[in-house]
Enzyme design. Structure first.
Site, mmCIF file in Angstrom:
data_model
loop_
_atom_site.group_PDB
_atom_site.id
_atom_site.type_symbol
_atom_site.label_atom_id
_atom_site.label_comp_id
_atom_site.label_asym_id
_atom_site.label_seq_id
_atom_site.Cartn_x
_atom_site.Cartn_y
_atom_site.Cartn_z
ATOM 1 N N ASP A 161 0.863 -1.185 0.000
ATOM 2 C CA ASP A 161 0.000 0.000 0.000
ATOM 3 C C ASP A 161 0.903 1.239 0.000
ATOM 4 O OD1 ASP A 161 -2.312 1.557 0.280
ATOM 5 O OD2 ASP A 161 -2.374 1.339 2.467
ATOM 6 N N GLU A 197 2.662 5.155 -3.932
ATOM 7 C CA GLU A 197 2.637 6.135 -5.042
ATOM 8 C C GLU A 197 3.949 6.900 -5.151
ATOM 9 O OE1 GLU A 197 0.328 5.732 -2.658
ATOM 10 O OE2 GLU A 197 -0.924 4.508 -3.956
ATOM 11 N N ASP A 208 -9.044 3.789 -2.104
ATOM 12 C CA ASP A 208 -10.045 4.194 -1.113
ATOM 13 C C ASP A 208 -11.312 4.747 -1.735
ATOM 14 O OD1 ASP A 208 -8.149 3.410 0.657
ATOM 15 O OD2 ASP A 208 -7.451 5.445 1.120
#
Ligand code: MIG
Length: 886
Positions: A483, A486, A559
């Protein structure tokens, strides 16, 4: 950012080809182009790659320093084919491919490139003159002031330069220092005859890309945007710079290989047909044909673009896979249902949730642990209070034939007593800031450093962290979730890393930004393979991705919110990701943020059951959401949805094998299956799962009917559950209840299923198969089944697999090999066959195996639905047989 490029408007390009510089080799055609004003020379390289692909590269002829060229995304140096110069005359250069199917025409002044297929212009480049290339320059301070410089360096022009962000740019309180000055590149493409374009994930947008002429361009810049809105062009989490264009007789693709921030502008319009017209009357009759202009702009790097010539959508998928690889074959368990939450608190919680599935008789394969399972967000560790005996917990799950997935994020807590940190620090494995110190940002653990996954040595070291002896209390049922890659940096500009941070080999973050997550997943997958000595398939879910991420595992859409609109938009989002090569994707079932009303949760389960990656997940602040918490009726409906998924797994696994070996997307927008049917081109509320199932999720509250488009007038469709043939074609109102969502099987297909669901995929190994044979108008059907051990690489190294084909023709259903080289022993038999749309009551049915044994088969025939059911067949999956119906 691209404010500078936006100052360049469509018009005549200032670039011109230096015809004297043209050289032709076995690999390519090369020449130089010059900019009429700044006189900077660019080197152009064009080559044809095996399989209808052209590549166009533009770099500076002699840059001050090398510019970034994206490494590690192409699986190998593509095999080129020699081009022939068939024609060279005043200002025009024509090269043809060997088979002469394609012609590539380069116009010298202004520089333009046009690609034709058998006389039809398919694509052209720089027709709007938007080729843009900022050459590297010494910083202003290094330049000797000249009289002219002095003059122009008046206050106002200085301000103007600053405005344009040539050497530095401000984002709120952040200052981005551009050590190498302006480096942006861009070009326009015209897609002739096309007004339907798709691709360039990830955006919370419609399937069809929209005109951006009076709004924001589509942005490809991986960002962690919590609570992202719907219908925005801003980039979220992942990006794949692949755009597809489709018209009834052709599909084309543009793959813009650049990992810096990228913008894509799209402008679809109608233009007069380009025919050498004669009389005025004829001109008046000219047809308007569509044309789509696509302008790509990237902050840095070079122009390296692949033109995928199709001509079909499936050809495009193959071409893209030939460059970037195919979908990794998932371990079978990972196609089951996943239960996640931020967080499952402790060992007792994990056990209780696991037991809940058994108590409620709901199948599931994997329970997930989010960041709270760690010791203070130090990945690869366990919270000693909550997880006192993680190994025992995993042994418990193993006995239940289930798996565990834990989260492993890329930020590393600054803590000298944390071995991972101190080792990485000592070895210099963190990304640096512009001053050469380890870049520090804030993330979950507080002050954190970020591993530099662009460095192969760091990736190897990271992969080794997954070794069983290094990762304490990890076992071989533990898999991984990446996770925040980015990467997400709290309090950073746009919540990510500064662009002037410095990576391996001195490349700035701006060059590699969109690759960061790609590299983390690559290293993680490698680690899981290595811990098993190369024997077992990994499972790694990543939030950030790039072109080629399909090789390393699965992605999800991040999300989302527990609202109906997010369920609805998840369909085009997943279809777009599938088109970009990543079949294994899903959206958080139920919606991550907030609390879904029970009806929404039920609808989301029903949709998720027919999507590639199927995981329920919820936020820390959300209420508990295990499937049995919403009353008996809802529990029963969710149970049914999840069981349908498990029964469908043989089909889904076979689709993944096709994705893995033939680059066919698992989840397909309708136009891919029905390329000639215009009415399908914009459909995004239903889709095909493989070529056989039409799925129409219900994405609105309390509806009694949904409008289903049955594509293809010559097709026959059957209700997947009731076996009834659908009477009407075209757009049909279908009644729905809360019980399930409409799913239809296409006539002409055979779908392999299991006869029933089990507690998890591993409990289902010995459950027998059932075939659903749906007849087309000619009373024919075909389909495939792929079987292997479901977890190892033996299918690859030892050819331990079965790849079978079922064909129904002239009232005979036969089973034969698709690929005879594969062998795999299974005791599991085909127990039941249901033939849909069988015209008449049969009199008797005989099954015969290859060794000549024949036996009569028990059957029933339903005159109302024309479905014939054959029972107690006990036909081996790994042998040839025939069933004759008379
Ligand atoms: O900003 O690890 O998208 O799935 O549960 C929140 C906690 C950080 C974001 C992920 C989400 C995950 C959560 N993470």
């Amino acid at each position: 950012l691209h404010r500078r490029q936006k100052l360049l408007h469509p018009g005549k390009s200032l670039y011109r080809v230096l015809l004297d510089s043209v050289t032709l080799s076995d690999e390519n055609v090369k020449f130089q182009i010059i900019h009429e004003e700044n006189k900077v020379l660019l080197q152009v390289e064009i080559c044809e790659i095996e399989g209808n692909i052209f590549r166009l590269k533009i770099d500076e002829a002699s840059p001050l320093r090398a510019r970034y060229k994206v490494p590690d995304v192409l699986i190998k140096e593509p095999t080129t084919q020699k081009l022939f110069i068939s024609h060279k005359e005043a200002g025009i250069l024509v090269s043809s491919s060997v088979n002469e199917d394609y012609k590539l025409q380069v116009t010298a002044n202004p520089f333009q490139v046009e690609l034709q297929s058998k006389g039809e212009t398919v694509m052209s480049m720089n027709c709007n003159g938007l080729l843009y290339f900022e050459h590297l320059q010494p910083p202003p301070s290094d330049r000797k002031p000249t009289a002219q410089n002095e003059e122009t360096a008046s206050d106002s022009s200085k301000e103007k330069l600053e405005d344009l962000g040539l050497w530095q740019e401000k984002f709120g309180s952040f200052l981005d220092i551009k050590a190498h000055g302006p480096t942006s590149v861009g070009m326009d493409f015209s897609l002739h005859g096309y007004d339907h374009v798709y691709g360039i994930p990830q955006h919370t947008e419609t399937l069809l890309l929209k005109n951006t002429s009076d709004g924001d361009a589509y942005r490809l810049y991986n960002l962690d945007i919590f609570g992202h809105k719907i219908h925005e062009k801003i980039g979220i989490y992942g990006s794949v710079p692949l755009l597809l264009a489709h018209k009834p007789n052709r599909t084309s693709g543009i793959f813009w290989l650049n990992s810096s921030e990228t913008l894509v502008d799209i402008n679809t319009k109608a233009v007069a047909e380009h025919t050498p017209s004669r009389s005025a009357a004829e001109t008046a009759k000219q047809r308007a044909v569509p044309l789509t202009d696509v302008r790509w702009m990237s902050e840095s790097g070079i122009i390296d673009v692949f033109l995928l010539m199709g001509p079909t959508a499936f050809d495009i998928f193959k071409q893209f896979a030939q460059l970037t690889g195919t979908q990794a074959l998932p371990p079978l368990f990972s196609l089951g249902y996943h239960q996640c939450r931020w967080n499952y608190e402790d060992e007792q919680d994990v056990k209780a949730v696991d037991a809940g599935f058994d108590a409620h008789d709901i199948p599931y394969d994997v329970i997930w642990l989010d960041i709270e399972h760690t010791d203070g967000k130090r990945y690869f560790t366990w919270d000693k209070q909550k997880f006192q005996n993680p190994r025992k917990m995993q042994e418990h799950l193993r006995k239940k034939k289930r798996k565990l997935v834990v989260i492993v994020d890329p930020h590393i807590k600054v803590d000298p007593s944390y071995t991972l940190y101190s080792q990485a620090k000592d070895k210099g494995y963190f990304v640096k800031d512009r001053n050469g110190k380890d870049f520090e940002g804030i993330c979950w653990p507080g002050s954190s450093c970020y591993l530099d996954f662009t460095n192969p040595e760091v990736r190897k070291w990271y992969a080794d962290q997954f070794a069983f002896k290094t990762y304490k209390a990890s076992t071989n049922i533990l898999f991984v979730w990446n996770d925040m890659n980015e990467p997400s940096v709290f309090k950073g500009a746009e919540l990510t890393m500064q662009k002037d941070a410095v990576h391996y080999s001195n490349w700035e973050h701006r060059e590699v930004h969109n690759l960061y997550g790609f590299y983390q997943q690559m290293a993680t997958a490698e680690g899981l393979i290595r811990r098993s000595s190369g024997k077992e398939r990994p499972f790694v879910l990543t939030r950030s991705f790039f072109a080629g991420s399909q090789k390393y595992g699965a992605v999800w859409t991040g999300d989302n919110t527990a609202e109906w609109s997010y369920l609805k938009i998840s369909i085009p989002m997943l279809l777009t990701i599938n088109m970009a090569g990543i079949s294994f994707c899903g959206a958080d079932v139920g919606g991550f943020i907030g609390d879904p009303e029970p009806e929404l949760l039920v609808r989301w389960y029903q949709a998720g059951a027919y999507q590639p990656f199927f995981r329920g997940h919820s936020n820390m602040e959300s209420k508990r959401r295990e499937p049995w918490l919403f009353g008996e009726k809802n529990t029963q409906i969710i149970r049914k949805a999840i069981r349908e998924r498990y029964v469908l797994l043989p089909y889904l696994y076979t689709l993944f094998y096709r994705a893995h070996t033939a680059a066919e997307p698992v989840m397909r927008s309708l136009w891919i299956e029905f390329p000639g049917k215009m009415e399908t081109f914009g459909v995004e509320n239903e889709y095909m799962l493989g070529n056989a199932l039409l799925v129409h999720p219900v994405t609105e509250k309390e509806v009694k009917t949904v409008t289903v488009l049955f594509p293809g007038s010559e097709e026959i469709w059957y209700d997947f559950r009731k076996f009834k043939r659908m009477e009407d074609a075209g757009t049909v109102k279908i009644p729905v209840t809360l019980e399930n969502i409409p799913v239809f099987q296409r006539g002409g297909t055979v779908i392999p299923l299991k006869t029933r669901a089990g507690k998890s995929t591993e409990w289902m190994i010995d459950i027998s198969y059932e075939l659903h044979v749906a007849l087309d108008a000619e009373a024919c059907a075909t389909g495939e089944l792929y079987v292997d051990d479901g977890h190892s690489f033996q299918y690859l190294h030892k050819k331990q697999f079965l790849y079978r084909k079922f064909t129904f023709h002239k009232n005979i259903l036969s089973s034969s090999y698709v690929d005879e080289s594969g062998q795999y022993h299974t005791t599991c038999a085909v127990e039941r066959v249901i033939v849909l749309g069988f015209g008449k009551q049969p009199t008797f049915v005989i099954a015969s195996s290859k060794d000549g044994k024949k036996k009569e088969v028990v059957f029933t025939y339903d005159t109302k639905t024309s479905a014939m059911t054959l029972e107690n067949l006990a036909l081996s999956v790994d042998a040839d047989w025939e069933i004759c119906i008379s």
